[in-house]
Design an enzyme around this catalytic site. Structure first.
Site, PDB file in Angstrom:
ATOM      1  N   ASP A  16       8.577   6.392  -3.544  1.00 53.66           N
ATOM      2  CA  ASP A  16       7.504   6.731  -2.613  1.00 53.66           C
ATOM      3  C   ASP A  16       7.827   6.172  -1.232  1.00 53.66           C
ATOM      4  O   ASP A  16       7.974   4.954  -1.069  1.00 53.66           O
ATOM      5  CB  ASP A  16       6.171   6.161  -3.112  1.00 53.66           C
ATOM      6  CG  ASP A  16       5.013   6.556  -2.224  1.00 53.66           C
ATOM      7  OD1 ASP A  16       4.452   7.650  -2.443  1.00 53.66           O
ATOM      8  OD2 ASP A  16       4.676   5.779  -1.306  1.00 53.66           O
ATOM      9  N   TYR A  39       6.634   3.755   7.486  1.00 56.48           N
ATOM     10  CA  TYR A  39       7.234   2.541   6.928  1.00 56.48           C
ATOM     11  C   TYR A  39       8.489   2.136   7.690  1.00 56.48           C
ATOM     12  O   TYR A  39       8.940   0.994   7.581  1.00 56.48           O
ATOM     13  CB  TYR A  39       7.576   2.728   5.448  1.00 56.48           C
ATOM     14  CG  TYR A  39       6.397   3.038   4.557  1.00 56.48           C
ATOM     15  CD1 TYR A  39       5.078   2.876   4.985  1.00 56.48           C
ATOM     16  CD2 TYR A  39       6.605   3.516   3.257  1.00 56.48           C
ATOM     17  CE1 TYR A  39       4.017   3.181   4.163  1.00 56.48           C
ATOM     18  CE2 TYR A  39       5.543   3.817   2.424  1.00 56.48           C
ATOM     19  CZ  TYR A  39       4.250   3.659   2.879  1.00 56.48           C
ATOM     20  OH  TYR A  39       3.197   3.963   2.057  1.00 56.48           O
ATOM     21  N   HIS A  43      -0.882  11.302   5.571  1.00 58.01           N
ATOM     22  CA  HIS A  43      -1.071   9.884   5.265  1.00 58.01           C
ATOM     23  C   HIS A  43      -2.529   9.434   5.396  1.00 58.01           C
ATOM     24  O   HIS A  43      -3.025   8.659   4.574  1.00 58.01           O
ATOM     25  CB  HIS A  43      -0.180   9.042   6.178  1.00 58.01           C
ATOM     26  CG  HIS A  43       0.256   7.760   5.566  1.00 58.01           C
ATOM     27  ND1 HIS A  43       1.484   7.197   5.781  1.00 58.01           N
ATOM     28  CD2 HIS A  43      -0.376   6.910   4.725  1.00 58.01           C
ATOM     29  CE1 HIS A  43       1.602   6.060   5.106  1.00 58.01           C
ATOM     30  NE2 HIS A  43       0.475   5.876   4.465  1.00 58.01           N
ATOM     31  N   GLY A  74       7.185   1.847  -4.918  1.00 61.15           N
ATOM     32  CA  GLY A  74       6.602   1.903  -3.587  1.00 61.15           C
ATOM     33  C   GLY A  74       7.501   1.186  -2.587  1.00 61.15           C
ATOM     34  O   GLY A  74       8.153   0.200  -2.930  1.00 61.15           O
ATOM     35  N   LEU A 100       5.642   6.578 -13.032  1.00 59.57           N
ATOM     36  CA  LEU A 100       6.010   5.304 -12.422  1.00 59.57           C
ATOM     37  C   LEU A 100       6.979   5.545 -11.277  1.00 59.57           C
ATOM     38  O   LEU A 100       7.983   6.233 -11.437  1.00 59.57           O
ATOM     39  CB  LEU A 100       6.659   4.368 -13.438  1.00 59.57           C
ATOM     40  CG  LEU A 100       7.152   3.027 -12.873  1.00 59.57           C
ATOM     41  CD1 LEU A 100       5.969   2.158 -12.446  1.00 59.57           C
ATOM     42  CD2 LEU A 100       8.017   2.290 -13.891  1.00 59.57           C
ATOM     43  N   LYS A 108       5.449  10.917   3.792  1.00 62.56           N
ATOM     44  CA  LYS A 108       4.113  11.154   4.341  1.00 62.56           C
ATOM     45  C   LYS A 108       4.159  11.428   5.845  1.00 62.56           C
ATOM     46  O   LYS A 108       4.913  10.790   6.580  1.00 62.56           O
ATOM     47  CB  LYS A 108       3.218   9.933   4.075  1.00 62.56           C
ATOM     48  CG  LYS A 108       3.184   9.505   2.613  1.00 62.56           C
ATOM     49  CD  LYS A 108       2.351   8.257   2.403  1.00 62.56           C
ATOM     50  CE  LYS A 108       2.573   7.699   1.009  1.00 62.56           C
ATOM     51  NZ  LYS A 108       3.866   6.996   0.869  1.00 62.56           N
ATOM     52  N   MET A 157       6.036  15.122 -12.372  1.00 65.24           N
ATOM     53  CA  MET A 157       6.081  13.955 -11.491  1.00 65.24           C
ATOM     54  C   MET A 157       6.068  12.690 -12.346  1.00 65.24           C
ATOM     55  O   MET A 157       5.137  12.465 -13.124  1.00 65.24           O
ATOM     56  CB  MET A 157       4.882  13.947 -10.548  1.00 65.24           C
ATOM     57  CG  MET A 157       4.893  12.811  -9.548  1.00 65.24           C
ATOM     58  SD  MET A 157       3.566  12.995  -8.315  1.00 65.24           S
ATOM     59  CE  MET A 157       3.857  11.554  -7.276  1.00 65.24           C
ATOM     60  N   PRO A 158       7.112  11.859 -12.247  1.00 61.31           N
ATOM     61  CA  PRO A 158       7.144  10.618 -13.035  1.00 61.31           C
ATOM     62  C   PRO A 158       5.930   9.748 -12.741  1.00 61.31           C
ATOM     63  O   PRO A 158       5.537   9.578 -11.580  1.00 61.31           O
ATOM     64  CB  PRO A 158       8.439   9.939 -12.583  1.00 61.31           C
ATOM     65  CG  PRO A 158       9.301  11.073 -12.088  1.00 61.31           C
ATOM     66  CD  PRO A 158       8.345  12.030 -11.451  1.00 61.31           C
TER      67      PRO A 158
END
Length: 305
Positions: free
Chosen positions: A45, A50, A111, A20, A17, A78, A14-15
């Protein structure tokens, strides 16, 4: 840009950075993701709540196979509160997969730990006639078991949690089959969460830090009377020492603590600048000095119901 990754308990990389996308508006988020991918980001992400995953999906359609290969892209989304009943977990995931234009997610998180009533996929926060949120009596462990089924079905590569405390983490570990791969919560120099982070790491759970810059753009930040992390003299003096910005120092501080970090922005210059953190490393003393700023100052509180 040079990249760095953390090996999850699933064996996946998993990177450290990521970009978001919380509060990234429709009409801007797609370009933000495009800029990120064109400048070396490999981790995005996202979240159902959202309400911008369709636009992100359009960018994925334009960039996967050209700018980046799917196998090199790490995508998180999420599960929202209204679909925490086990029979709705897959439904929520499938909406995100469709919107993002993907066949699978690299990571899927619950979440928050508390559920609200399901009144359809578009009713995100159901309320009664008096304006009170209608909660649902759902045990998050039952939700987690439905998440485990998504792994078995090949729809997600890894599962995790967001905004769960250490007691809830232990509850899942002790009563379910799959240990969370990742726990995501607010972490920054004013909210270092040492006990929380250490607890996760002891249990083989990677930590993703959101709001790593102290949420300087949160509503009322300048009028709240709270100190602004990016203006802190310790941070700015260390930034001057390394020839970096205060934001870059905060991001690097998280990485040097062994965390994954997901600063958000829709401004191309900031997205690029936030990625320029792999050509230096903070000294042990500077990490300690920045960690010493901790005030247990949490900005992203549980949603007001």
């Amino acid at each position: 840009m040079a990249t760095q990754s953390i090996t999850l308990n699933t064996g996946a990389e998993m990177p450290v950075l990521g970009l978001g996308t919380w509060q990234s508006p429709v009409g801007q988020v797609g370009n933000a993701v495009k800029v990120a991918l064109e400048n070396g980001y490999k981790h995005i992400d996202c979240a159902y709540i959202y309400q911008n995953e369709k636009e992100i999906g359009q960018t994925f359609a334009d960039t996967i196979g050209t700018v980046i290969q799917r196998k090199d892209l790490f995508v998180t989304s999420k599960l929202w509160l209204h679909m925490m009943e086990p029979n709705h977990v897959r439904e929520c995931l499938e909406v995100s997969l469709k919107d993002l234009g993907l066949e699978y997610l690299d990571l899927y998180l619950i979440h928050w730990s508390h559920a609200v009533a399901y009144q359809g996929p578009d009713v995100l926060m159901p309320k009664d006639d008096n304006g009170n949120v209608i909660f649902a009596n759902v045990d998050y462990k039952d939700t987690w078991r439905a998440m485990e089924q998504l792994v078995d079905d090949g729809l997600v590569k890894a599962i995790g949690i967001s905004n769960f405390n250490t007691i809830q983490v232990d509850d899942i570990i002790q009563n379910c089959s799959i240990t969370p791969a990742v726990s995501q919560f607010e972490v920054h120099p004013y909210m270092t969460c040492n006990r929380w982070v250490n607890h996760c790491h002891r249990n083989g759970i990677a930590v993703t830090a959101y709001s790593p810059l102290g949420s300087p753009d949160r509503p009322g930040a300048t009028a709240s009377g709270y100190p602004i992390l990016l203006d802190d003299p310790v941070v700015t003096s260390i930034a001057k020492k390394y020839g970096k910005s205060a934001a870059q120092i905060c991001i690097r501080h998280a990485i040097d603590r062994g965390l994954i970090v997901i600063p958000k922005s829709v401004t191309p210059s900031r997205i690029i600048a936030n990625s320029q953190v792999f050509d230096f490393k903070l000294s042990e003393q500077d990490v300690k000095s920045i960690s010493g700023l901790n005030k247990n100052l949490r900005h992203s509180l549980i949603p007001k119901f």
